[in-house]
Scaffold this motif. Structure first.
Motif, mmCIF file in Angstrom:
data_model
loop_
_atom_site.group_PDB
_atom_site.id
_atom_site.type_symbol
_atom_site.label_atom_id
_atom_site.label_comp_id
_atom_site.label_asym_id
_atom_site.label_seq_id
_atom_site.Cartn_x
_atom_site.Cartn_y
_atom_site.Cartn_z
ATOM 1 N N ASP A 157 1.272 -0.892 -0.026
ATOM 2 C CA ASP A 157 -0.334 0.243 -0.243
ATOM 3 C C ASP A 157 0.788 1.227 -0.125
ATOM 4 O O ASP A 157 0.551 2.529 -0.054
ATOM 5 C CB ASP A 157 -1.060 0.589 1.426
ATOM 6 C CG ASP A 157 -1.938 -0.979 1.186
ATOM 7 O OD1 ASP A 157 -2.457 -1.554 0.188
ATOM 8 O OD2 ASP A 157 -2.554 -1.625 2.489
ATOM 9 N N ILE A 158 2.484 1.254 0.162
ATOM 10 C CA ILE A 158 3.416 2.330 0.003
ATOM 11 C C ILE A 158 3.375 3.044 -1.360
ATOM 12 O O ILE A 158 4.573 1.856 -1.771
ATOM 13 C CB ILE A 158 4.137 2.220 1.307
ATOM 14 C CG1 ILE A 158 3.159 2.399 2.439
ATOM 15 C CG2 ILE A 158 5.598 3.350 1.588
ATOM 16 C CD1 ILE A 158 4.359 2.424 3.949
ATOM 17 N N GLU A 159 3.395 2.994 -1.339
ATOM 18 C CA GLU A 159 4.229 3.690 -3.420
ATOM 19 C C GLU A 159 5.963 3.767 -2.971
ATOM 20 O O GLU A 159 6.172 3.508 -2.264
ATOM 21 C CB GLU A 159 3.745 5.091 -3.796
ATOM 22 C CG GLU A 159 3.818 4.816 -5.331
ATOM 23 C CD GLU A 159 3.828 6.489 -5.563
ATOM 24 O OE1 GLU A 159 4.613 6.444 -6.864
ATOM 25 O OE2 GLU A 159 3.222 7.073 -5.481
ATOM 26 N N GLY A 160 5.785 2.235 -4.274
ATOM 27 C CA GLY A 160 7.525 2.228 -4.419
ATOM 28 C C GLY A 160 7.978 1.312 -3.066
ATOM 29 O O GLY A 160 9.262 1.102 -3.344
ATOM 30 N N LEU A 161 7.454 0.604 -2.324
ATOM 31 C CA LEU A 161 7.564 -0.066 -1.509
ATOM 32 C C LEU A 161 6.936 -1.928 -1.416
ATOM 33 O O LEU A 161 5.712 -2.167 -1.868
ATOM 34 C CB LEU A 161 7.232 -0.355 -0.054
ATOM 35 C CG LEU A 161 7.805 -1.155 1.437
ATOM 36 C CD1 LEU A 161 8.432 -0.940 0.970
ATOM 37 C CD2 LEU A 161 6.824 -0.580 2.621
ATOM 38 N N ILE A 162 8.772 -2.750 -2.030
ATOM 39 C CA ILE A 162 7.925 -3.705 -2.599
ATOM 40 C C ILE A 162 8.405 -5.124 -1.384
ATOM 41 O O ILE A 162 9.886 -4.446 -0.598
ATOM 42 C CB ILE A 162 8.873 -4.220 -3.577
ATOM 43 C CG1 ILE A 162 7.873 -3.425 -4.885
ATOM 44 C CG2 ILE A 162 9.065 -5.500 -4.123
ATOM 45 C CD1 ILE A 162 8.802 -3.102 -5.950
ATOM 46 N N VAL A 163 7.615 -5.982 -1.053
ATOM 47 C CA VAL A 163 8.284 -7.223 -0.255
ATOM 48 C C VAL A 163 8.198 -8.511 -0.736
ATOM 49 O O VAL A 163 7.450 -8.999 -1.973
ATOM 50 C CB VAL A 163 7.246 -7.329 1.443
ATOM 51 C CG1 VAL A 163 5.797 -7.568 0.180
ATOM 52 C CG2 VAL A 163 7.551 -8.105 2.301
ATOM 53 N N ALA A 164 9.219 -9.100 -0.050
ATOM 54 C CA ALA A 164 9.750 -10.649 -1.196
ATOM 55 C C ALA A 164 10.231 -11.117 0.542
ATOM 56 O O ALA A 164 11.190 -11.350 0.935
ATOM 57 C CB ALA A 164 11.117 -10.243 -1.484
ATOM 58 N N ALA A 165 9.393 -11.925 1.066
ATOM 59 C CA ALA A 165 9.183 -12.222 2.405
ATOM 60 C C ALA A 165 8.515 -13.616 2.541
ATOM 61 O O ALA A 165 7.486 -13.744 1.937
ATOM 62 C CB ALA A 165 9.163 -11.341 3.361
ATOM 63 N N GLY A 166 8.104 -14.947 3.217
ATOM 64 C CA GLY A 166 7.424 -16.005 3.883
ATOM 65 C C GLY A 166 7.930 -16.722 3.240
ATOM 66 O O GLY A 166 6.611 -17.461 2.596
ATOM 67 N N PHE A 167 8.878 -16.838 2.951
ATOM 68 C CA PHE A 167 9.317 -18.160 1.770
ATOM 69 C C PHE A 167 8.959 -19.506 2.049
ATOM 70 O O PHE A 167 8.937 -20.616 1.615
ATOM 71 C CB PHE A 167 10.805 -17.910 1.081
ATOM 72 C CG PHE A 167 10.952 -17.181 0.313
ATOM 73 C CD1 PHE A 167 10.043 -16.809 -1.502
ATOM 74 C CD2 PHE A 167 11.307 -15.408 0.730
ATOM 75 C CE1 PHE A 167 10.733 -16.000 -1.646
ATOM 76 C CE2 PHE A 167 11.153 -14.529 0.198
ATOM 77 C CZ PHE A 167 11.254 -14.752 -1.395
ATOM 78 N N SER A 168 8.706 -19.411 3.073
ATOM 79 C CA SER A 168 8.352 -21.325 3.845
ATOM 80 C C SER A 168 8.952 -22.407 3.628
ATOM 81 O O SER A 168 8.371 -23.690 3.551
ATOM 82 C CB SER A 168 6.560 -21.067 3.409
ATOM 83 O OG SER A 168 6.248 -19.827 3.887
ATOM 84 N N GLY A 169 10.455 -21.987 3.381
ATOM 85 C CA GLY A 169 11.179 -22.967 3.120
ATOM 86 C C GLY A 169 11.317 -23.544 1.446
ATOM 87 O O GLY A 169 12.067 -24.382 1.122
ATOM 88 N N HIS A 170 10.481 -22.788 0.851
ATOM 89 C CA HIS A 170 10.547 -23.150 -0.909
ATOM 90 C C HIS A 170 12.080 -22.035 -1.163
ATOM 91 O O HIS A 170 11.844 -22.081 -2.092
ATOM 92 C CB HIS A 170 9.111 -22.756 -1.636
ATOM 93 C CG HIS A 170 8.379 -23.386 -0.991
ATOM 94 N ND1 HIS A 170 7.933 -24.424 -0.496
ATOM 95 C CD2 HIS A 170 6.908 -22.731 -0.584
ATOM 96 C CE1 HIS A 170 7.137 -25.624 0.145
ATOM 97 N NE2 HIS A 170 6.028 -23.781 0.203
ATOM 98 N N GLY A 171 12.478 -21.636 -0.411
ATOM 99 C CA GLY A 171 12.929 -20.242 -0.932
ATOM 100 C C GLY A 171 14.205 -20.235 -1.498
ATOM 101 O O GLY A 171 14.552 -19.473 -2.245
ATOM 102 N N PHE A 172 15.327 -21.871 -1.566
ATOM 103 C CA PHE A 172 16.239 -21.785 -2.527
ATOM 104 C C PHE A 172 15.699 -21.646 -3.319
ATOM 105 O O PHE A 172 16.478 -21.652 -4.403
ATOM 106 C CB PHE A 172 17.449 -22.280 -1.082
ATOM 107 C CG PHE A 172 18.474 -23.002 -2.398
ATOM 108 C CD1 PHE A 172 19.433 -22.264 -2.703
ATOM 109 C CD2 PHE A 172 17.729 -24.665 -2.495
ATOM 110 C CE1 PHE A 172 20.203 -22.815 -3.730
ATOM 111 C CE2 PHE A 172 19.617 -24.535 -3.646
ATOM 112 C CZ PHE A 172 20.483 -24.168 -4.446
ATOM 113 N N LYS A 173 14.666 -23.056 -3.920
ATOM 114 C CA LYS A 173 14.545 -22.966 -5.442
ATOM 115 C C LYS A 173 14.260 -22.498 -6.333
ATOM 116 O O LYS A 173 14.762 -22.362 -7.507
ATOM 117 C CB LYS A 173 14.470 -25.070 -5.269
ATOM 118 C CG LYS A 173 12.846 -24.612 -4.138
ATOM 119 C CD LYS A 173 12.211 -26.241 -4.214
ATOM 120 C CE LYS A 173 12.670 -26.405 -2.136
ATOM 121 N NZ LYS A 173 12.568 -25.534 -1.833
#
Length: 397
Positions: free
Chosen positions: A329-345
């Motif tokens: 909701d904040i312009e210009g702010l992007i999140v990439a989180a909550g990978f739940s164990g899938h992040g590496f692959k």
């Protein structure tokens, strides 16, 4: 340090996803980027990843992300300029009778987005894992291109490639707050009181993303789960065995380059909440008992197997066990989180999706729609789940 820095993009968190995002931005020509990492590259959850590489996902967009990412792992020397510790051992997944239909349907969806996966007979699996008891399984899938890698080494490779392209890396630097004005991000504030001014912030700080967002009224629903890992001395030379995902007894095992077996529990029906800054780095006695029971039951041929060592890491788990890779909701702010164990692959594909969001506001890959990973889905109750869930192991797929 005093005074203020500027950058076109600030990435908060120098783990695997943050470094992949920096690499992907640089790949697209955006190099006025600074990664801000409170400790050192890969020092958080990245260094504790079990490193399994598979494309077997019931969610088609995740399967697409995994298969696109696999091309980077396979060609790491050309793409990133160095080896990332990827071992292409193959990957086999086995299910019981109740999940045979879901396996077939999931594989069809995976093939539709480019995954190379095939049915494999129990007799073939027996050749791959001669010490395994395969009696309870009704069906298997085989990915010849699967295997395992080293998430820490991969993060370093992404960081190195990004830095060679001109991205700056500031380690030992803690972001304490996001700076906003009129609903848009304008920078980040550091622990020493200085600021970095920017029009775009990418937040890739795993569970540490949550309080930074909460200060600005954004809810990122993450449970920190302590994931225990046991390394087993098989008591004999196994030879070239593949990764084995056992969805009957809910475990996975993979070889280690030194000859050991890494064991992980695939039963995530009950999470073990933890503080990511203060948690036990050793498996509990009850978990050791579980490992002995599961490995002993599935691999009765390993008569002299013994526990070699243990460790633990943390998953940042969302309500649907899938990440938020999203504008906010904040312009210009992007999140990439909550990978739940899938992040590496999926990390290379995460980086590219982040770069797409930063530069285009949407995904460039029709098989990986940005809407699947939008943060707002949690508040909307529109969770990202497989249309072909496995009974007993839905969280993992």
């Amino acid at each position: 340090m005093t005074g203020h820095d500027t950058a076109e993009v600030v990435i908060v968190g120098g783990g695997l996803e943050g470094c992949a995002a920096a690499w992907a931005l640089a790949e697209r020509g955006t190099t006025d980027v600074v990664i801000v990492e409170r400790s050192t590259v890969g020092s958080g959850g990245t260094g504790k990843s079990s490193g399994v590489v598979r494309c077997h996902y019931g969610v088609a967009s995740l399967a697409a992300m995994a298969t696109r990412a696999l091309e980077v792992f396979e060609n790491a020397r050309d793409v990133l300029g160095e080896d990332v510790g990827f071992h292409q051992t193959g990957y086999v997944v086995g299910v019981g009778e109740q999940n045979a239909g879901a396996l077939a349907a999931s594989m069809a969806d995976q093939r539709a987005v480019g995954v190379r996966t095939e049915d494999i007979d129990a007799s073939e699996v027996a050749k791959l894992w001669p010490s395994a008891d395969l009696e309870p399984f009704a069906a298997f899938a085989w990915e010849e291109r699967g295997g395992y890698g080293d998430a820490y080494q991969t993060a370093q490779a992404f960081a190195g490639a990004a830095r060679r392209a001109g991205v700056r890396l500031r380690q030992g630097t803690t972001v304490t707050d996001l700076i906003t004005r009129s609903g848009a991000v304008t920078g980040v504030r550091l622990a020493d009181g200085s600021e970095i001014h920017t029009g775009t912030v990418v937040l890739t700080a795993g569970p540490w993303s949550v309080p930074l967002l909460a200060k600005h009224g954004i809810t990122l629903p993450i449970t920190v789960h302590r994931e225990q890992i046991v390394l087993i001395d098989p008591g004999e030379a196994l030879g070239p065995v593949p990764v084995f995902s056992d969805l009957v007894s809910l475990q996975y095992v993979r070889p280690e380059s030194g000859g050991e077996i890494l064991f992980g529990n695939s039963d995530l029906a009950e999470l073990e909440p933890a503080d990511p800054d203060r948690y036990s780095n050793q498996a509990t006695p009850s978990f050791l008992d579980l490992a002995v029971e599961k490995v002993g039951t599935r691999f009765p041929g390993l008569e002299d197997a013994a526990i070699a060592s243990t460790y633990a890491g943390c998953y940042d788990v969302t309500p649907d066990f899938n990440p938020a890779i999203s504008e906010t909701d904040i312009e210009g702010l992007i999140v990439a989180a909550g990978f739940s164990g899938h992040g590496f692959k999926i990390a290379p594909s995460v980086g590219r999706l982040v770069a797409d969001l930063v530069l285009d506001g949407t995904s460039s890959d029709p098989d990986i729609p940005a809407s699947d990973f939008r943060l707002s889905r949690f508040a909307e109750g529109d969770l990202l789940r497989s249309p072909h869930p496995y009974v007993g192991a839905g969280e993992m797929r």
